[in-house]
Design an enzyme around this catalytic site. Structure first.
Site, PDB file in Angstrom:
ATOM      1  N   TYR A  56       9.940  27.161   8.370  1.00 37.62           N
ATOM      2  CA  TYR A  56      10.951  26.560   7.843  1.00 37.62           C
ATOM      3  C   TYR A  56      11.622  27.967   6.717  1.00 37.62           C
ATOM      4  O   TYR A  56      10.700  28.671   6.503  1.00 37.62           O
ATOM      5  CB  TYR A  56      10.800  25.401   7.204  1.00 37.62           C
ATOM      6  CG  TYR A  56       9.892  25.761   5.728  1.00 37.62           C
ATOM      7  CD1 TYR A  56       8.413  25.863   5.850  1.00 37.62           C
ATOM      8  CD2 TYR A  56      10.441  25.415   4.576  1.00 37.62           C
ATOM      9  CE1 TYR A  56       7.664  25.967   4.739  1.00 37.62           C
ATOM     10  CE2 TYR A  56       9.661  25.559   3.525  1.00 37.62           C
ATOM     11  CZ  TYR A  56       8.285  25.760   3.403  1.00 37.62           C
ATOM     12  OH  TYR A  56       7.501  26.178   2.436  1.00 37.62           O
ATOM     13  N   ARG A  75      13.719  36.660   6.920  1.00 37.96           N
ATOM     14  CA  ARG A  75      12.520  36.314   6.803  1.00 37.96           C
ATOM     15  C   ARG A  75      11.996  35.116   7.894  1.00 37.96           C
ATOM     16  O   ARG A  75      10.976  35.093   8.449  1.00 37.96           O
ATOM     17  CB  ARG A  75      12.134  35.287   5.471  1.00 37.96           C
ATOM     18  CG  ARG A  75      10.579  35.271   5.364  1.00 37.96           C
ATOM     19  CD  ARG A  75      10.383  34.940   3.911  1.00 37.96           C
ATOM     20  NE  ARG A  75      10.945  33.844   3.497  1.00 37.96           N
ATOM     21  CZ  ARG A  75      10.911  32.961   2.141  1.00 37.96           C
ATOM     22  NH1 ARG A  75      10.222  33.639   1.303  1.00 37.96           N
ATOM     23  NH2 ARG A  75      11.640  32.067   2.045  1.00 37.96           N
ATOM     24  N   ARG A 123       0.875  16.643  24.259  1.00 38.34           N
ATOM     25  CA  ARG A 123      -0.022  17.486  23.215  1.00 38.34           C
ATOM     26  C   ARG A 123      -1.063  18.327  24.067  1.00 38.34           C
ATOM     27  O   ARG A 123      -1.940  17.966  24.843  1.00 38.34           O
ATOM     28  CB  ARG A 123      -0.772  16.492  22.293  1.00 38.34           C
ATOM     29  CG  ARG A 123      -1.473  17.012  21.127  1.00 38.34           C
ATOM     30  CD  ARG A 123      -2.106  15.964  20.274  1.00 38.34           C
ATOM     31  NE  ARG A 123      -2.687  16.700  19.222  1.00 38.34           N
ATOM     32  CZ  ARG A 123      -3.829  17.230  19.390  1.00 38.34           C
ATOM     33  NH1 ARG A 123      -4.705  17.202  20.367  1.00 38.34           N
ATOM     34  NH2 ARG A 123      -4.509  17.733  18.129  1.00 38.34           N
ATOM     35  N   HIS A 125      -3.264  22.452  22.866  1.00 36.59           N
ATOM     36  CA  HIS A 125      -3.041  23.504  21.974  1.00 36.59           C
ATOM     37  C   HIS A 125      -2.216  24.607  22.439  1.00 36.59           C
ATOM     38  O   HIS A 125      -1.561  25.435  21.767  1.00 36.59           O
ATOM     39  CB  HIS A 125      -4.293  24.104  21.509  1.00 36.59           C
ATOM     40  CG  HIS A 125      -5.189  23.130  20.621  1.00 36.59           C
ATOM     41  ND1 HIS A 125      -5.360  21.885  21.032  1.00 36.59           N
ATOM     42  CD2 HIS A 125      -5.673  23.285  19.321  1.00 36.59           C
ATOM     43  CE1 HIS A 125      -5.987  21.414  19.823  1.00 36.59           C
ATOM     44  NE2 HIS A 125      -6.087  22.194  18.940  1.00 36.59           N
ATOM     45  N   LYS A 169       5.862  31.682   6.696  1.00 36.89           N
ATOM     46  CA  LYS A 169       6.480  30.422   6.120  1.00 36.89           C
ATOM     47  C   LYS A 169       6.280  29.237   6.903  1.00 36.89           C
ATOM     48  O   LYS A 169       7.368  28.610   7.570  1.00 36.89           O
ATOM     49  CB  LYS A 169       7.932  30.504   5.580  1.00 36.89           C
ATOM     50  CG  LYS A 169       8.275  29.448   4.671  1.00 36.89           C
ATOM     51  CD  LYS A 169       9.514  30.009   3.703  1.00 36.89           C
ATOM     52  CE  LYS A 169       9.932  28.877   2.791  1.00 36.89           C
ATOM     53  NZ  LYS A 169       9.158  28.437   1.763  1.00 36.89           N
ATOM     54  N   GLU A 202      -0.468  33.172  -5.871  1.00 33.12           N
ATOM     55  CA  GLU A 202       0.781  32.500  -6.102  1.00 33.12           C
ATOM     56  C   GLU A 202       0.801  31.166  -6.285  1.00 33.12           C
ATOM     57  O   GLU A 202      -0.547  30.594  -6.510  1.00 33.12           O
ATOM     58  CB  GLU A 202       1.531  32.899  -4.702  1.00 33.12           C
ATOM     59  CG  GLU A 202       1.017  32.218  -3.542  1.00 33.12           C
ATOM     60  CD  GLU A 202       2.001  32.345  -2.204  1.00 33.12           C
ATOM     61  OE1 GLU A 202       3.154  32.697  -2.322  1.00 33.12           O
ATOM     62  OE2 GLU A 202       1.341  32.030  -1.064  1.00 33.12           O
ATOM     63  N   LEU A 227       3.231  34.341   0.251  1.00 33.24           N
ATOM     64  CA  LEU A 227       4.499  34.627   0.898  1.00 33.24           C
ATOM     65  C   LEU A 227       5.583  35.459   0.032  1.00 33.24           C
ATOM     66  O   LEU A 227       5.466  35.242  -1.270  1.00 33.24           O
ATOM     67  CB  LEU A 227       5.412  33.274   1.005  1.00 33.24           C
ATOM     68  CG  LEU A 227       6.445  33.193   1.485  1.00 33.24           C
ATOM     69  CD1 LEU A 227       6.329  33.029   3.068  1.00 33.24           C
ATOM     70  CD2 LEU A 227       7.469  31.948   1.252  1.00 33.24           C
TER      71      LEU A 227
HETATM   72  N1  PLP Z   1       5.141  31.178  -2.120  1.00 27.41           N
HETATM   73  C1  PLP Z   1       5.218  29.948  -1.633  1.00 27.41           C
HETATM   74  C2  PLP Z   1       3.894  29.482  -0.960  1.00 27.41           C
HETATM   75  C3  PLP Z   1       6.328  29.261  -1.235  1.00 27.41           C
HETATM   76  O1  PLP Z   1       6.288  27.790  -0.614  1.00 27.41           O
HETATM   77  C4  PLP Z   1       7.507  29.780  -1.872  1.00 27.41           C
HETATM   78  C5  PLP Z   1       8.782  29.189  -1.686  1.00 27.41           C
HETATM   79  O2  PLP Z   1       8.972  28.041  -1.171  1.00 27.41           O
HETATM   80  C6  PLP Z   1       7.603  30.811  -2.631  1.00 27.41           C
HETATM   81  C7  PLP Z   1       6.326  31.398  -2.654  1.00 27.41           C
HETATM   82  C8  PLP Z   1       8.709  31.439  -3.008  1.00 27.41           C
HETATM   83  O3  PLP Z   1       9.639  31.960  -2.012  1.00 27.41           O
HETATM   84  P1  PLP Z   1      10.889  31.849  -2.289  1.00 27.41           P
HETATM   85  O4  PLP Z   1      11.295  32.642  -3.301  1.00 27.41           O
HETATM   86  O5  PLP Z   1      11.450  32.831  -0.811  1.00 27.41           O
HETATM   87  O6  PLP Z   1      11.587  30.522  -2.483  1.00 27.41           O
END
Ligand code: PLP
Length: 305
Positions: A56, A75, A123, A125, A169, A202, A227
């Site tokens: 997403y 991304r 379903r 895998h 993501k 993070e 991320l």
């Molecule tokens: N880290 C994680 C785990 C996230 O889910 C997000 C955004 O949802 C971010 C960092 C920040 O990313 P962005 O600046 O692209 O929103």
């Protein structure tokens, strides 16, 4: 059945009404069609639903334009590639669909959400041979949380129990959901997720930063552990352009507590000061000057069409 149905309907009507007041999306894009949000559906055998086999993006909408649209779509392409998923459509029609959902929901300031799953299949895998990716787009009004950006937030630290490819993501946010709720239950706003060596990766939906006493901005290296936030990249570029010292490396909780300032970046949090970690104040318990400067730079950046 009937009772359940009636109760279900009442709930739905209530939820929709509340949603409308809050500016919740009324029209969703689902696989090529624009449908009322309350009637929008994907199949029960969608692989996003069954396996979290999907990805997403969330893009901020500011004064009617998409903030950093191209990096977000780049991304998305990267996530698709890492998941070995085909792009559901070319970029031009995708950009058109994003705009159309924003327009149909009359969102001037808010967010647009885009999800792509590997599709619907019995379903199992293994990748299905001939499933088409499912694409869902929603948009909602959401004002930036200026009060929170002004005041700052408290975070707690928790072990990072997520899988090892956090650079993708994916819609598998189970560990993020659990950590966020644990933070809220503890009276904080978010959790900073810490690796086995004690380094902060993070937040649950944001990147973590500190400014050292030597005025150096520090945030984690964009490897598989985090991320690589689009807001993170924008803030890094803005900071470097302004001549601030910037370094990508992991930092520990102890280093964060000893730092001059701490903050998070993200599509919905923009640049939000962190004023406490695990109940201990950071930077005297109030937002610092570097964070304030970056907030101003980022807001000006987001304002640009
Ligand atoms: N880290 C994680 C785990 C996230 O889910 C997000 C955004 O949802 C971010 C960092 C920040 O990313 P962005 O600046 O692209 O929103």
């Amino acid at each position: 059945m009937l009772v359940g149905g009636v109760v279900g309907l009442r709930f739905l009507v209530g939820a929709t009404r509340k949603g409308l007041v809050k500016g919740m999306s009324r029209i969703a894009y689902v696989n090529g069609r624009y449908v009322p949000h309350r009637a929008a559906q994907v199949h029960i055998e969608d692989r996003g639903y069954q396996f979290a086999d999907g990805i997403y993006e969330v893009v901020a909408v500011r004064h009617g334009h998409l903030v950093d649209e191209v990096p977000h779509l780049d991304r998305l392409d990267r996530s698709l590639g890492e998941m070995r998923m085909a792009a559901p459509m070319a970029r031009a029609p995708l950009r058109h669909a994003l705009r159309e959902v924003i327009r149909r929901n009359r969102v001037a300031d808010g967010i647009v959400y885009l999800q792509v799953s590997r599709g619907v299949a019995p379903r199992g895998h293994a990748f299905p041979k001939d499933a088409a990716p499912s694409v869902v787009i929603t948009a909602k009004r959401l004002a930036p949380n200026y009060a929170q950006m002004e005041k700052g937030i408290a975070v707690i630290t928790l072990p990072d129990i997520r899988w090892k490819r956090r650079d993708i993501k994916t819609v598998n946010l189970t560990a993020n959901v659990l950590a966020k709720q644990q933070a809220l239950d503890a009276g904080a706003y978010d959790a900073w997720l810490v690796d086995e060596a004690g380094m902060v990766n993070e937040g649950t939906a944001s990147n973590a930063w500190i400014a050292t006493k030597a005025k150096e901005l520090v945030t984690h290296t964009p490897d598989y552990s985090i991320l690589n936030g689009i807001t993170r990249i924008a803030v890094k570029d803005l900071a470097e352009k302004e001549g601030y010292k910037f370094v990508e490396r992991p930092f520990s909780k102890a280093e964060a507590l000893a730092a001059a300032e701490a903050f998070i970046t993200g599509t919905t949090s923009w640049v939000t000061p962190v004023i406490a970690i695990d109940g201990k104040p950071v930077g005297g318990g109030k937002p610092g000057p570097l964070t304030r400067a970056l907030q101003r730079l980022y807001e000006a950046h987001a304002d640009l069409p």
